[in-house]
Each structure stands twice: as structure tokens, then as C-alpha cells.
Scaffold this active site. Structure first.
Site, short mmCIF file in Angstrom:
data_model
loop_
_atom_site.label_atom_id
_atom_site.label_comp_id
_atom_site.label_asym_id
_atom_site.label_seq_id
_atom_site.Cartn_x
_atom_site.Cartn_y
_atom_site.Cartn_z
N GLY A 81 0.81 -1.21 0.00
CA GLY A 81 0.00 0.00 0.00
C GLY A 81 0.84 1.27 0.00
O GLY A 81 0.52 2.24 -0.69
N ASN A 160 -8.32 3.84 8.10
CA ASN A 160 -7.65 2.74 8.81
C ASN A 160 -7.76 2.85 10.32
O ASN A 160 -7.53 1.87 11.02
CB ASN A 160 -6.17 2.66 8.40
CG ASN A 160 -5.48 3.99 8.46
OD1 ASN A 160 -5.89 4.96 7.83
ND2 ASN A 160 -4.41 4.06 9.23
N GLN A 188 -7.94 -0.63 3.19
CA GLN A 188 -8.73 -1.15 4.31
C GLN A 188 -10.12 -1.64 3.90
O GLN A 188 -10.85 -2.11 4.74
CB GLN A 188 -8.86 -0.09 5.41
CG GLN A 188 -7.56 0.22 6.12
CD GLN A 188 -7.08 -0.92 7.02
OE1 GLN A 188 -7.84 -1.84 7.35
NE2 GLN A 188 -5.82 -0.89 7.41
N SER A 208 -3.27 -3.52 -0.65
CA SER A 208 -2.12 -4.13 0.02
C SER A 208 -2.44 -5.58 0.36
O SER A 208 -3.52 -5.88 0.87
CB SER A 208 -1.83 -3.35 1.31
OG SER A 208 -0.94 -4.07 2.12
N GLY A 209 -1.48 -6.48 0.10
CA GLY A 209 -1.73 -7.91 0.31
C GLY A 209 -1.90 -8.31 1.76
O GLY A 209 -2.79 -9.10 2.09
N HIS A 210 -1.06 -7.77 2.65
CA HIS A 210 -1.05 -8.33 4.00
C HIS A 210 -2.28 -7.94 4.83
O HIS A 210 -2.47 -8.47 5.93
CB HIS A 210 0.25 -7.98 4.74
CG HIS A 210 0.40 -6.56 5.17
ND1 HIS A 210 0.17 -6.16 6.47
CD2 HIS A 210 0.76 -5.45 4.50
CE1 HIS A 210 0.41 -4.85 6.56
NE2 HIS A 210 0.76 -4.40 5.38
N THR A 246 12.52 -7.17 -10.51
CA THR A 246 12.14 -8.56 -10.78
C THR A 246 10.90 -8.94 -9.98
O THR A 246 10.83 -8.67 -8.78
CB THR A 246 13.32 -9.49 -10.42
OG1 THR A 246 14.45 -9.08 -11.18
CG2 THR A 246 13.00 -10.95 -10.74
N CYS A 333 1.13 1.92 12.03
CA CYS A 333 2.41 2.54 11.68
C CYS A 333 2.81 3.64 12.64
O CYS A 333 3.95 4.03 12.69
CB CYS A 333 2.36 3.09 10.26
SG CYS A 333 1.05 4.27 10.07
#
Ligand code: PLP
Length: 390
Positions: A81, A160, A188, A208-210, A246, A333
Site C-alpha cells: 500500500g 484505517n 482497508q 495491500s496484500g497483508h 524482478t 504505523c
């Protein structure tokens, strides 16, 4: 059995910090497993192993595009994110040669606010759009922040900290009426409410994946075809020449599995019930106030955010931690920084209330006994801290 106050056994722990991060889901873990070793080549290699890696990425991009209702060429994989938000803002600013104006909601994630501050330091101007006391940014307030030279507006889908859901389709109309583009940070939202960039009217959308059961370090930026933006990372020409580096094949496959799972919005209804129950129980504690609207549809179903004016968020979090309740003072954060929440300040909370916020973000599997235990432990933590303060 008496309630323990110092918990070490995992079975006694209630994880109520899903907005901070979520563990890998079994489906994501299974999907990634075949791609964790070196059988796959570098997706840029011309040989068969490289072509196989490239095919796997292409397939994952298509599956995500199908869920989000967009073209695969509009999906760009990033590291998460923070990068997606930074790329959208800085890529747009670079395209406009660091000239022009940014209109930004005051309750955005730090990744958005700090990126806009950096662009301001380099010569752009910005306007912070204030939310109402309910935590909602209206289309009218966005419209009045727009200027002739506004190139980008940034308004998140769901906050969030307090979980409030912004009226993005109306905001999009206000932004487009002034010829600007809209970045929507939807990190979120996914998994709890529908997220489709075209239906929302977002020109760019960050995920965001997590936050949805994929690994940390993978995310994406949707960029509607034709939106003017320059790359943030230059180099080897990956991601259609827009984001060099990559590709992380296993994480990309994990993200595709997580996005598909999240779109099913498992447990959305029961989460609303658990949210209502937890709010009711917490409000029975003297001095408890709710931050942001409680209206269903205007708040993520998993989010419960309250304040206990006069107490300190971090102390509450640490007391609850010792009782086996994992929750948060606000944004993950900014944890540990003892800062007054910029979100609570923006919705008009005074310093005492803004520094005593407590966020519980519930999983789809949370049970009534768990909610009752969260509330009981909170009542004990509040009483203990008040006793210490005298
Ligand atoms: N945007 C929002 C709304 C978030 O909640 C977060 C994470 O807390 C981010 C952006 C940053 O995402 P990441 O942790 O993937 O960098």
C-alpha cells in the site's frame, strides 16, 4: 476458571488487530507453495522457466482484474500500500513537472499525507480536506477544495483508524467535474465492502496484500487506462514498463488468491453483529465514547474505535496485551510514537480524547464469548489505569 491477567498461551489470545495485518490464509499459503522454490525462472528470461514465470504472473493479473472488474493491463504489482500510494501521488506529480495542486483528505494514511508533503516541499501546493465529526469526507467539501490547477485528489475508501467509509462515487464526480483525477486508497476496504475501481469511479486505487491474508511486501496499484502518470521505479521495464524490479512470483500468486477470497466478504453480516455487541458493551464502561459514525454502511463492519478521555492509548493497549487482547491505539504505523491521532484530531476530538483512542478490528471468525472477553478486559484495564491515576 478465573481470568488470567498475564497471557502467554496462544489459545488464550484474541487477535483484534486485523486492520494492522492478517495472517496468511490457508488458501493463500497453498496457492503460493509451488512457487516458493527456484523451479520458476525470472519472468524476464526468454527460456522456458522464464516464460513459465511470466505465464503465472499473467494468469494472476487476469484473476485479479476479473475480481476488480477492470482490464489486466490496468493492474500493476507493487510492494504494498505504501508504494502504491507514493507512486500514484509522485507519478502524477512528476508527470505534471511538480506543478499544480493536490487536494487531499485530512484523514488519509501517512503514506498519502507524507507523499503529498514531499511534493509540496518540491513546489506543488496542497489543500487538506476536513471530514465531518462523523469521520466522513463529503463530496461537497472535496468540490470546494478543487482548484483550476488541481491535478489529483486523494480520498481513501475506508479509514484505517476509525473505519469510516467515504462516499467515493460522489467524490469521484466532484473531482472529474473539475478535470482532475482521483486516487482512492482502498487498502482497508477489500474483504469487508465491495471494491471495484470502475464502480467507485477511481482513476487509481491502492491495495495491500497483508491486510487480506497475502504476504507482507506485495500490493497493487490500479491505474485506469489513459491516466497520465510516470513510473516511480525505473529500471528493467517490468510491469509494462511502469514499475521496474524482478517480479515476486509467489507473492503475486498469493495476492491473486487473497483478492479472490476477500471479494467473497465472508462473515460481513456477523461482523456487523459483533461490532454492535462490542460497541454496546464498551459503552457500558463509564467515560467511553465512540469515534466516528456507527451507521452500518458508513463504517467497516470489523471496526470498533472508542476513547476513554484522560487515559493514554498506549497504556490501555499494553494492559490489554497482558490480558491476551491484541488491539491497537490507532494506526499500526504510528504505534509507539505517543502521538495524538491526526484522524481523531481532524474529526474534532480534543487532545484528551485524541490521545486515548482504542481500536479493535475484528476478524470474520470472532465469537460472542470473545467479544464479551474483549469488553470485560477493557473494563478491567480502564479501572486499573484510573486507579493508578487516582
Ligand atoms: N493505506 C492504508 C489505509 C493502510 O491502512 C495501510 C497500512 O496500514 C497502508 C496504506 C500501507 O500499506 P502497506 O503496509 O502495505 O505498506
Amino acid at each position: 476458571m478465573s481470568e488470567r491477567t498475564d497471557v502467554t498461551a496462544d489459545s488464550l489470545v484474541i487477535y483484534a488487530d486485523c486492520a494492522a495485518t492478517q495472517p496468511l490464509t490457508p488458501a493463500v499459503r497453498a496457492a503460493m507453495e509451488p512457487y516458493l522454490d527456484l523451479r520458476l525462472g525470472n519472468a524476464s528470461s526468454a527460456h522456458a522457466s522464464g516464460r513459465e514465470a511470466s505465464r503465472v504472473i499473467r494468469e494472476a493479473r487476469q484473476r485479479i482484474a476479473d475480481v476488480l472488474g477492470c482490464a489486466p493491463g490496468e493492474i500493476f504489482f507493487t510492494s504494498g500500500g505504501t508504494e502504491s500510494d507514493n507512486w500514484a501521488i509522485k507519478g502524477c506529480a512528476f508527470y505534471h513537472r511538480l506543478r499544480g495542486h493536490l487536494a487531499v483528505s485530512a484523514i488519509e494514511h501517512r503514506a498519502v499525507l507524507a507523499a503529498c508533503d514531499s511534493m509540496e516541499a518540491l513546489g506543488m501546493t496542497q489543500t487538506l480536506i476536513q471530514p465531518g465529526p462523523d469521520g466522513i469526507v463529503t463530496a461537497e467539501s472535496v468540490a470546494s477544495a478543487m482548484r483550476q490547477d488541481t491535478c489529483l485528489a486523494a480520498v481513501m475508501l475506508a479509514n484505517n483508524e476509525i473505519g469510516t467509509v467515504q462516499p467515493i462515487p460522489e467524490i469521484s464526480e466532484a473531482v472529474h467535474a473539475r478535470g482532475a483525477h482521483l486516487l482512492c486508497d482502498a487498502v482497508q476496504g477489500l474483504g469487508q465492502i465491495p471494491v471495484q475501481p470502475r464502480a467507485l469511479g477511481a482513476d487509481m486505487l491502492a491495495l495491500s496484500g497483508h491486510k487480506i491474508g497475502a504476504p507482507v511486501g506485495i500490493g497493487l496499484l490500479y491505474i485506469r487506462e489513459g491516466v497520465p502518470i510516470l513510473p516511480l521505479l525505473d529500471g528493467g521495464g517490468q510491469e509494462m514498463g511502469m514499475r521496474a524490479g524482478t517480479e515476486n512470483v509467489a507473492a503475486i500468486v498469493g495476492l491473486a488468491a487473497a483478492v479472490e477470497e476477500a471479494a467473497r466478504m465472508r462473515g460481513a453480516e456477523s461482523r456487523y453483529q459483533m461490532q454492535d455487541l462490542l460497541f454496546e458493551k464498551l459503552l457500558a464502561i463509564p467515560g467511553c465514547v465512540v469515534n466516528g459514525t456507527r451507521a452500518h454502511g458508513k463504517r467497516l463492519p470489523g471496526n470498533v474505535h472508542v476513547s476513554f478521555a484522560g487515559l493514554d492509548s498506549e497504556s490501555l493497549v499494553l494492559h490489554l496485551d497482558r490480558m491476551g487482547i491484541r488491539c491497537s491505539a490507532g494506526a499500526a504505523c504510528s504505534a509507539g510514537k505517543h502521538a495524538i491521532s491526526h484522524v481523531l484530531a481532524a474529526i474534532g476530538c480534543d487532545a484528551a480524547r485524541a490521545s486515548s483512542g482504542l481500536r479493535f478490528t475484528l476478524s470474520a471468525d470472532v465469537t460472542v464469548p470473545q467479544v464479551e472477553r474483549i469488553a470485560a478486559c477493557t473494563a478491567r484495564a480502564v479501572a486499573m489505569l484510573r486507579a493508578v491515576r487516582g
